[in-house]
Design a protein around this motif. Sequence first.
Motif, PDB file in Angstrom:
ATOM      1  N   GLY A  37       0.735  -1.192  -0.062  1.00 16.93           N
ATOM      2  CA  GLY A  37       0.097  -0.062  -0.098  1.00 16.93           C
ATOM      3  C   GLY A  37       0.841   1.224  -0.107  1.00 16.93           C
ATOM      4  N   ILE A  38       1.957   1.301  -0.266  1.00 16.12           N
ATOM      5  CA  ILE A  38       3.166   2.205  -0.538  1.00 16.12           C
ATOM      6  C   ILE A  38       3.137   2.777  -1.972  1.00 16.12           C
ATOM      7  CG2 ILE A  38       5.319   3.274  -0.096  1.00 16.12           C
ATOM      8  CD1 ILE A  38       5.574   0.581   1.970  1.00 16.12           C
ATOM      9  N   GLY A  39       2.872   4.243  -1.986  1.00 18.47           N
ATOM     10  CA  GLY A  39       2.851   4.498  -3.407  1.00 18.47           C
ATOM     11  C   GLY A  39       4.380   4.995  -3.681  1.00 18.47           C
ATOM     12  N   VAL A  40       4.373   4.982  -5.104  1.00 21.74           N
ATOM     13  CA  VAL A  40       5.885   5.156  -5.631  1.00 21.74           C
ATOM     14  C   VAL A  40       5.866   6.409  -6.348  1.00 21.74           C
ATOM     15  CG1 VAL A  40       7.605   4.416  -7.394  1.00 21.74           C
ATOM     16  CG2 VAL A  40       6.439   2.608  -6.214  1.00 21.74           C
ATOM     17  N   VAL A  41       6.943   7.367  -5.964  1.00 23.25           N
ATOM     18  CA  VAL A  41       7.093   8.667  -6.662  1.00 23.25           C
ATOM     19  C   VAL A  41       8.583   8.289  -7.217  1.00 23.25           C
ATOM     20  CG1 VAL A  41       7.531  10.880  -6.456  1.00 23.25           C
ATOM     21  CG2 VAL A  41       5.788   9.623  -4.967  1.00 23.25           C
ATOM     22  N   TYR A  42       8.671   8.591  -8.447  1.00 34.06           N
ATOM     23  CA  TYR A  42       9.865   8.502  -9.269  1.00 34.06           C
ATOM     24  C   TYR A  42       9.853   9.329 -10.418  1.00 34.06           C
ATOM     25  CZ  TYR A  42       8.008   5.795 -13.406  1.00 34.06           C
ATOM     26  OH  TYR A  42       7.482   5.695 -14.674  1.00 34.06           O
ATOM     27  N   GLY A  43      11.126   9.014 -11.267  1.00 31.29           N
ATOM     28  CA  GLY A  43      11.367   9.766 -12.353  1.00 31.29           C
ATOM     29  C   GLY A  43      10.457  10.235 -13.592  1.00 31.29           C
ATOM     30  N   GLY A  44       9.435   9.282 -13.642  1.00 26.30           N
ATOM     31  CA  GLY A  44       8.610   9.378 -14.754  1.00 26.30           C
ATOM     32  C   GLY A  44       8.668   8.842 -16.117  1.00 26.30           C
ATOM     33  N   GLY A  45      10.124   7.882 -16.024  1.00 30.69           N
ATOM     34  CA  GLY A  45      10.425   7.571 -17.248  1.00 30.69           C
ATOM     35  C   GLY A  45       9.976   5.876 -17.492  1.00 30.69           C
ATOM     36  N   LYS A  46      10.000   5.552 -18.761  1.00 33.71           N
ATOM     37  CA  LYS A  46       9.409   4.267 -19.176  1.00 33.71           C
ATOM     38  C   LYS A  46      10.628   3.333 -19.274  1.00 33.71           C
ATOM     39  CE  LYS A  46       8.522   5.697 -23.843  1.00 33.71           C
ATOM     40  NZ  LYS A  46       7.565   5.775 -24.992  1.00 33.71           N
ATOM     41  N   ALA A  47      11.725   3.754 -19.237  1.00 34.78           N
ATOM     42  CA  ALA A  47      13.244   3.005 -19.701  1.00 34.78           C
ATOM     43  C   ALA A  47      13.978   2.389 -18.702  1.00 34.78           C
ATOM     44  CB  ALA A  47      14.160   3.760 -20.717  1.00 34.78           C
ATOM     45  N   GLY A  48      14.663   1.446 -18.667  1.00 32.85           N
ATOM     46  CA  GLY A  48      15.342   0.938 -17.721  1.00 32.85           C
ATOM     47  C   GLY A  48      14.744   0.275 -16.459  1.00 32.85           C
ATOM     48  N   LEU A  49      15.399   0.596 -15.064  1.00 28.93           N
ATOM     49  CA  LEU A  49      15.222   0.289 -13.807  1.00 28.93           C
ATOM     50  C   LEU A  49      13.846   0.949 -13.791  1.00 28.93           C
ATOM     51  CD1 LEU A  49      17.935  -1.321 -13.730  1.00 28.93           C
ATOM     52  CD2 LEU A  49      17.895  -1.065 -11.442  1.00 28.93           C
TER      53      LEU A  49
END
Length: 197
Positions: A37-49
């Motif tokens: 139930g923890i949301g992910v905030v991340y760099g918004g890209g679709k490539a790689g990790l």
Amino acid sequence: MSNSFNRLAVYCGSATPADPRYMQLARDVGQTLAKRGIGVVYGGGKAGLMGAVASGALDAGGEVIGVIPQALKDMEVANLDCTELYVVANMHERKQMFTDMSDGFVTLPGGVGTMDELWEAVSWAQLGYHQSPVGLLNSFGYYDGLLAFNREMAETGFIREMHRDILIVGDTLEGLLEKMAEYQPIQTIVQMRAEDL
């Protein structure tokens, strides 16, 4: 007293290494966070990790918030499948949003950009710009050299004793999250007197 996490900023590489363990790790992290139930905030890209973290979380029904600079969106690398996607002017705004929208930081393997994000999170904790836990997932021993350098900085005196434990390290996500949940904010530089610096 332990902290609970609504959202965590996840820092990781946009590259796809030849070793398939790294992509699987990123996908597993996204999936595990979503299941907790923890949301992910991340760099918004679709490539790689980066993309693997997002797809792992989305496939498990999780919240994924992407934050991407306009220049990278213009390159068509943005992940339009995100629950929410914020387009910002530059990297400074991106990292500020990571900090503002998250309860903590988890760093997976990555390169120069990932290091920039990790060390800014550590530096801002040290200064007192946030009080969130900063986690480093040292899977496959990827960060052994970085941790040795971090110890060298501390032993030489460039990291103050009270700041040595800002960087929280684990070799499994479950163990790392447990340590992060127990994190207690430290005495920050802005709370110190000039003569104590």
